[in-house]
Design an enzyme around this catalytic site. Structure first.
Site, PDB file in Angstrom:
ATOM      1  N   CYS A 130       0.868  -1.180   0.000  1.00  0.00           N
ATOM      2  CA  CYS A 130       0.000   0.000   0.000  1.00  0.00           C
ATOM      3  C   CYS A 130       0.905   1.231   0.000  1.00  0.00           C
ATOM      4  O   CYS A 130       2.066   1.159  -0.404  1.00  0.00           O
ATOM      5  CB  CYS A 130      -0.979  -0.029   1.180  1.00  0.00           C
ATOM      6  SG  CYS A 130      -0.204  -0.039   2.811  1.00  0.00           S
ATOM      7  N   ASN A 139       2.292   1.431   4.406  1.00  0.00           N
ATOM      8  CA  ASN A 139       2.572   0.159   5.104  1.00  0.00           C
ATOM      9  C   ASN A 139       2.269   0.253   6.607  1.00  0.00           C
ATOM     10  O   ASN A 139       2.923  -0.379   7.428  1.00  0.00           O
ATOM     11  CB  ASN A 139       4.008  -0.323   4.869  1.00  0.00           C
ATOM     12  CG  ASN A 139       4.268  -1.765   5.278  1.00  0.00           C
ATOM     13  OD1 ASN A 139       5.358  -2.118   5.694  1.00  0.00           O
ATOM     14  ND2 ASN A 139       3.279  -2.616   5.206  1.00  0.00           N
ATOM     15  N   CYS A 164      -1.423   0.746   7.400  1.00  0.00           N
ATOM     16  CA  CYS A 164      -2.861   0.453   7.517  1.00  0.00           C
ATOM     17  C   CYS A 164      -3.273  -0.774   6.687  1.00  0.00           C
ATOM     18  O   CYS A 164      -3.524  -1.842   7.230  1.00  0.00           O
ATOM     19  CB  CYS A 164      -3.702   1.661   7.093  1.00  0.00           C
ATOM     20  SG  CYS A 164      -3.478   3.114   8.150  1.00  0.00           S
ATOM     21  N   ARG A 165      -3.346  -0.615   5.371  1.00  0.00           N
ATOM     22  CA  ARG A 165      -3.966  -1.668   4.557  1.00  0.00           C
ATOM     23  C   ARG A 165      -3.085  -2.905   4.371  1.00  0.00           C
ATOM     24  O   ARG A 165      -3.533  -4.032   4.612  1.00  0.00           O
ATOM     25  CB  ARG A 165      -4.357  -1.091   3.180  1.00  0.00           C
ATOM     26  CG  ARG A 165      -5.454  -0.074   3.288  1.00  0.00           C
ATOM     27  CD  ARG A 165      -5.577   0.728   2.010  1.00  0.00           C
ATOM     28  NE  ARG A 165      -4.416   1.593   1.814  1.00  0.00           N
ATOM     29  CZ  ARG A 165      -4.187   2.310   0.716  1.00  0.00           C
ATOM     30  NH1 ARG A 165      -5.037   2.244  -0.279  1.00  0.00           N
ATOM     31  NH2 ARG A 165      -3.133   3.077   0.631  1.00  0.00           N
ATOM     32  N   SER A 166      -1.842  -2.714   3.924  1.00  0.00           N
ATOM     33  CA  SER A 166      -1.020  -3.911   3.652  1.00  0.00           C
ATOM     34  C   SER A 166      -0.637  -4.688   4.916  1.00  0.00           C
ATOM     35  O   SER A 166      -0.577  -5.922   4.867  1.00  0.00           O
ATOM     36  CB  SER A 166       0.194  -3.594   2.776  1.00  0.00           C
ATOM     37  OG  SER A 166       1.059  -2.677   3.372  1.00  0.00           O
ATOM     38  N   ASP A 219      -8.030   3.903   1.181  1.00  0.00           N
ATOM     39  CA  ASP A 219      -7.105   4.333   2.230  1.00  0.00           C
ATOM     40  C   ASP A 219      -7.909   4.853   3.432  1.00  0.00           C
ATOM     41  O   ASP A 219      -8.647   5.816   3.305  1.00  0.00           O
ATOM     42  CB  ASP A 219      -6.227   5.448   1.641  1.00  0.00           C
ATOM     43  CG  ASP A 219      -5.119   5.864   2.582  1.00  0.00           C
ATOM     44  OD1 ASP A 219      -5.178   5.487   3.766  1.00  0.00           O
ATOM     45  OD2 ASP A 219      -4.208   6.560   2.115  1.00  0.00           O
TER      46      ASP A 219
END
Ligand code: 4NP
Length: 154
Positions: A7, A10, A12-14, A123
């Protein structure tokens, strides 16, 4: 088999995808065969643990992300991983610019590859609590698709 989620930051999402996939791989008995990692296209958060809101939302569903530390993706990762999965179109564009001609990794948009109802993980960084839950919903669903694909591999 090595999988890298990417993401922007690195944090939050990934990292969420890393934690969810690792959990699902353990449940499927595939933890030994598949290595999972995550990285960001940006370097602002390198060395930091995932965002506290991300960690809290994940923990409520049983995923402990506290040992993870942010790292930045590099061109060399295309030689280290088999599959690199981007969280949104912007991440995918940045990865394509980084991708060396001889890189072995397959590169794709995570949700599109696993036929989720939308193709980007939005995001959640500047939004509210609900955004983090939505990220988890999308990632859990797509990880099921990924685990099913991995189960079918020799
Ligand atoms: P991520 O979220 O890409 O899911 O880790 C973000 C985290 C931090 C920032 C942007 C997105 N930031 O601008 O610092």
């Amino acid at each position: 088999m090595r999988v890298l989620f990417v993401c922007l930051g690195n944090i939050c999402r990934s990292p969420t995808a890393e934690g969810v996939l690792r959990h699902q791989l353990r449940a499927a008995g595939l933890a030994e065969q598949v290595q999972v990692a995550s990285a960001g296209t940006g370097d602002w958060h390198v060395g930091k643990p995932p965002d506290s809101r991300t960690r809290a939302a994940a923990l409520r569903r049983g995923y402990d992300l506290s040992a993870q530390r942010a790292q930045q993706v590099s061109a060399a990762d295309f030689g280290r991983y088999d599959l690199i999965l981007a969280m949104d179109h912007s991440n995918l564009g940045n990865l394509k610019r980084l991708q060396p001609a001889n890189g072995r990794a397959e590169l794709d948009l995570f949700l599109r590859r696993y036929h989720a109802p939308v193709d980007e993980v939005p995001d959640p960084y500047y939004g509210g609590e609900q955004g983090f839950e939505h990220v988890l919903d999308l990632i859990e669903q797509a990880c099921e698709g990924l685990v099913n694909e991995l189960k079918g591999r020799p």
